[in-house]
Design an enzyme around this catalytic site. Structure first.
Site, short mmCIF file in Angstrom:
data_model
loop_
_atom_site.label_atom_id
_atom_site.label_comp_id
_atom_site.label_asym_id
_atom_site.label_seq_id
_atom_site.Cartn_x
_atom_site.Cartn_y
_atom_site.Cartn_z
N ALA A 110 -3.65 -8.17 6.73
CA ALA A 110 -4.21 -7.05 7.50
C ALA A 110 -5.61 -6.75 6.98
O ALA A 110 -5.97 -7.15 5.86
CB ALA A 110 -3.33 -5.81 7.40
N PHE A 111 -6.40 -6.05 7.78
CA PHE A 111 -7.81 -5.84 7.42
C PHE A 111 -7.97 -5.06 6.13
O PHE A 111 -9.03 -5.09 5.49
CB PHE A 111 -8.56 -5.16 8.57
CG PHE A 111 -8.42 -3.66 8.61
CD1 PHE A 111 -9.28 -2.85 7.89
CD2 PHE A 111 -7.43 -3.05 9.36
CE1 PHE A 111 -9.15 -1.46 7.91
CE2 PHE A 111 -7.28 -1.69 9.39
CZ PHE A 111 -8.15 -0.89 8.66
N LYS A 112 -6.93 -4.34 5.72
CA LYS A 112 -7.05 -3.51 4.52
C LYS A 112 -7.34 -4.35 3.27
O LYS A 112 -7.86 -3.83 2.30
CB LYS A 112 -5.80 -2.66 4.34
CG LYS A 112 -5.71 -1.59 5.43
CD LYS A 112 -4.56 -0.65 5.27
CE LYS A 112 -4.61 0.47 6.28
NZ LYS A 112 -4.24 0.04 7.65
N ASP A 113 -7.06 -5.65 3.32
CA ASP A 113 -7.38 -6.51 2.17
C ASP A 113 -8.89 -6.55 1.89
O ASP A 113 -9.28 -6.73 0.74
CB ASP A 113 -6.90 -7.95 2.44
CG ASP A 113 -5.38 -8.07 2.36
OD1 ASP A 113 -4.76 -7.37 1.54
OD2 ASP A 113 -4.82 -8.88 3.13
N MET A 116 -9.42 -3.37 -0.15
CA MET A 116 -8.56 -3.21 -1.33
C MET A 116 -8.83 -4.30 -2.36
O MET A 116 -8.85 -4.02 -3.56
CB MET A 116 -7.10 -3.24 -0.87
CG MET A 116 -6.19 -2.43 -1.73
SD MET A 116 -6.47 -0.65 -1.63
CE MET A 116 -5.40 -0.18 -0.30
#
Ligand SMILES: *Cc1c(COP(=O)(O)O)cnc(C)c1O
Length: 461
Positions: A110-113, A116
Site C-alpha cells: 500500500a502507498f503508506k510504505d 513509513m
C-alpha cells in the site's frame, strides 16, 4: 526550516523535533513556516532522474540541517531498496489521457510504505545521534500497522506495538503484522473495534507518567514527515508526463486527507497541477464539506474500501489553517466545535478550499462496477480504493493528463476484487509464501492498565 502548529500556541520546532513529536502540545499539527518553491528550470531538471534523486531534491529544503546531505541520501536509498519495482512509483496508462500511479510496490503493498519506510530510517538516524530509545504504539484498521511494523522491524532504538481489532482486518493485512519474527515487533489483537484501538492509544498519550516512562511516539498520518515523503511522487509522475512544460491533474482516494494534502504542497512548491480531485467512498465528509461549506460528522459506514472509512479527517486541519490565513486561534476554535457535530466554514475559507480542490464520491455499487469496467477496458485489476479514484477521475477528465493514485495492490483486498469481477488477485511472487509463514500475535483485552503493563514489560530496555 521551522515548523509551526496549526493551533498557534505550541513551540516552533525543527524538522527532526516535529518528526519525533508527532502531535503538537496544543493539540495542533505541525506545518512548515513557509513552503519552499522550485523554479521551472529546477523542476524540468528532475526529468529522467531516479526516484531517490528526486526524493532528495524535493525534500531537502524542508529538512534543513536536521540531516547532512550524505546521511539523507543514504537513508532514502535504504528506504526504497526493498520495493518490488525499479521505478518505485511507476505509471500505467488506463485510457486516453488517464494514468494510474502505482503506489503499491512497497513491502506491504500500500502507498503508506513510501512514507513509513523513510521515517523508519530517519527515526533510527535521529535516535542513534541522540542516544535515545522510543516505544512506538499505533492503532490500525490494517494498512498503517503493517507498514509501520515493516518499517521499524529490527531497528535497535525502537520497539513497535500495533493494536488492531481482532478479527476485523483482512488475512493479508493480519499476516503482514504477525509474521515478522524480530523481537522488537509486537502485534496485539485487541478485543474490540478500530475505534477502541484508537481510544486506548489516545489514553496512553494522555497518561503522562506512562508516556514518559516508555518514551511513547506516534507514527500516524498527523506526522509531518509522512506527508513530506508523499510529495515526491507527485513530482516524479508529473515530470514523466511533461511537467513543468504542461499541466497535469491528480485524483486522490482519500479518507484522512494526508495524501491529497501532499499534492497541495507539491502545487505550492511550483508543480503545475491543474485539478486536485478528492475522491471519497460513501464516507464522504470531505466531498460534502466542499459542496455545503459545513463540516458535519456522521457515523462511519463500513465499506469495501475500508482504509478510507473515516469521518474525522485529521489532516484537513492543515489546509484549514491556510484557508483561515494561518490564524491558529480560529483553527483552535473550529476544532473545539468538532467535539460536537462539526462546524461551518467561513465564506472566505470555503472559497479558498473550492479554488484548491475538486471532489467526488463513489457508492459501493459504483466502486465494484469500476473494478469490473476497468478490467474489461484494460485488463488491469485494481483495488477498491483505487476504484473509488478511477470512478471520480472519469468525471473530471480535461485536456491535460489525469493521474489517479493507485493506493493499494488488489491482492490486499481479494474479497472485494472477487465480488466485483469474479477474479482472484494474486500476491506478487516475492510474498507468495505469506500464508506459509508462522504467525506471532498476542490477544489483548480492551483495557488500558493491562495494555500499559504489557507494553512496559515487553519492550527491550
Ligand atoms: C490509508 C489509505 C488511503 C487513505 O489515505 P489518506 O491519505 O490517509 O486519506 C487510501 N487507500 C489505501 C489503500 C490506504 O491504505
Amino acid at each position: 526550516m521551522k515548523y509551526v502548529s496549526t493551533r498557534g500556541s505550541a513551540p516552533t520546532l525543527s524538522f527532526e523535533e516535529a518528526m519525533l513529536t508527532g502531535l503538537a502540545r496544543d493539540g495542533g499539527l505541525y506545518v512548515p513556516e513557509s513552503v519552499p518553491t522550485m523554479t521551472t528550470e529546477e523542476i524540468a531538471a528532475l526529468a529522467g532522474r531516479s526516484y531517490e534523486d528526486v526524493a532528495f531534491t524535493v525534500m531537502k529544503p524542508f529538512i534543513g540541517d536536521s540531516f547532512s546531505d550524505n546521511q539523507l541520501r543514504a537513508r532514502i536509498r535504504h528506504a526504497y531498496a526493498g520495493f518490488g519495482h525499479a521505478a518505485r512509483a511507476p505509471l500505467v496508462q488506463l485510457g486516453p489521457n488517464h494514468f494510474l500511479l502505482e503506489l503499491f510496490h512497497g513491502p506491504t503493498l500500500a502507498f503508506k510504505d513510501f512514507a513509513m519506510q523513510l521515517i523508519g530510517q530517519l527515526f533510527q538516524a535521529a535516535l542513534e545521534r541522540r542516544g535515545e530509545k522510543i516505544t512506538i504504539v499505533g492503532a490500525t484498521s490494517g494498512d498503517t500497522g503493517s507498514a509501520a511494523i515493516e518499517a521499524f522491524r529490527g531497528l535497535d532504538n525502537v520497539d513497535v506495538f500495533i493494536l488492531f481489532p481482532d478479527g476485523r482486518v483482512s488475512d493479508v493485512q493480519r499476516r503482514q503484522m504477525t509474521t515478522p519474527s524480530e523481537g522488537n515487533v509486537h502485534a496485539l489483537a485487541l478485543a474490540g473495534d478500530f475505534d477502541d484501538c484508537q481510544a486506548r492509544l489516545k489514553d496512553m498519550f494522555n497518561h503522562f507518567e506512562f508516556r514518559d516512562a516508555v518514551g511513547l511516539a506516534g507514527v500516524n498520518s498527523i506526522n509531518w514527515a509522512r506527508v513530506l515523503a508523499q510529495v515526491v511522487y507527485y513530482f516524479t509522475s508529473a515530470v514523466a508526463l511533461g511537467a513543468p512544460h504542461r499541466e497535469v491533474s491528480f485524483t486522490v482516494p482519500t479518507g484522512n486527507f494526508g495524501d491529497v494534502f501532499a499534492g497541495y504542497i507539491a502545487r505550492q512548491m511550483g508543480l503545475p497541477i491543474r485539478d486536485l480531485v478528492i475522491a471519497t467512498n460513501q464516507n464522504d465528509i470531505l466531498h460534502r464539506t466542499l459542496e455545503t461549506g459545513s463540516y458535519t460528522k456522521e457515523t462511519v459506514l463500513p465499506s469495501v474500501s475500508p482504509s478510507m472509512d473515516i469521518q474525522v479527517s485529521s489532516n484537513f486541519e492543515r489546509v484549514l489553517f491556510d484557508a483561515y490565513g494561518r490564524d491558529g486561534a480560529v483553527v483552535a476554535d473550529q476544532m473545539a466545535d468538532l467535539a460536537g457535530d462539526g462546524f461551518t466554514i467561513s465564506q472566505g475559507a470555503i472559497d479558498f478550499l473550492r479554488g484548491q480542490f475538486k471532489s467526488g464520491r463513489a457508492s459501493e455499487e459504483e466502486t465494484l462496477a469500476t473494478i469490473q469496467s476497468t478490467w474489461d477496458a484494460t485488463g488491469e485489476v485494481i483495488c477498491p480504493h483505487t476504484a473509488v479514484g478511477v470512478k471520480v477521475a472519469n468525471e473530471h477528465q480535461s485536456d491535460v493528463p489525469m493521474i489517479t493514485l493507485a493506493t493499494a495492490h488488489p491482492a490486499k483486498f481479494p474479497a472485494a476484487v472477487k465480488e466485483a469481477s469474479g477474479r482472484d488477485a494474486h500476491l506478487p511472487p516475492r510474498m507468495s509464501d505469506l500464508f506459509d509463514r508462522e504467525e506471532r500475535v498476542r490477544k489483548v483485552p480492551n483495557d488500558l492498565t493491562a495494555l500499559e503493563t504489557l507494553i512496559y514489560n515487553e519492550r527491550r530496555t
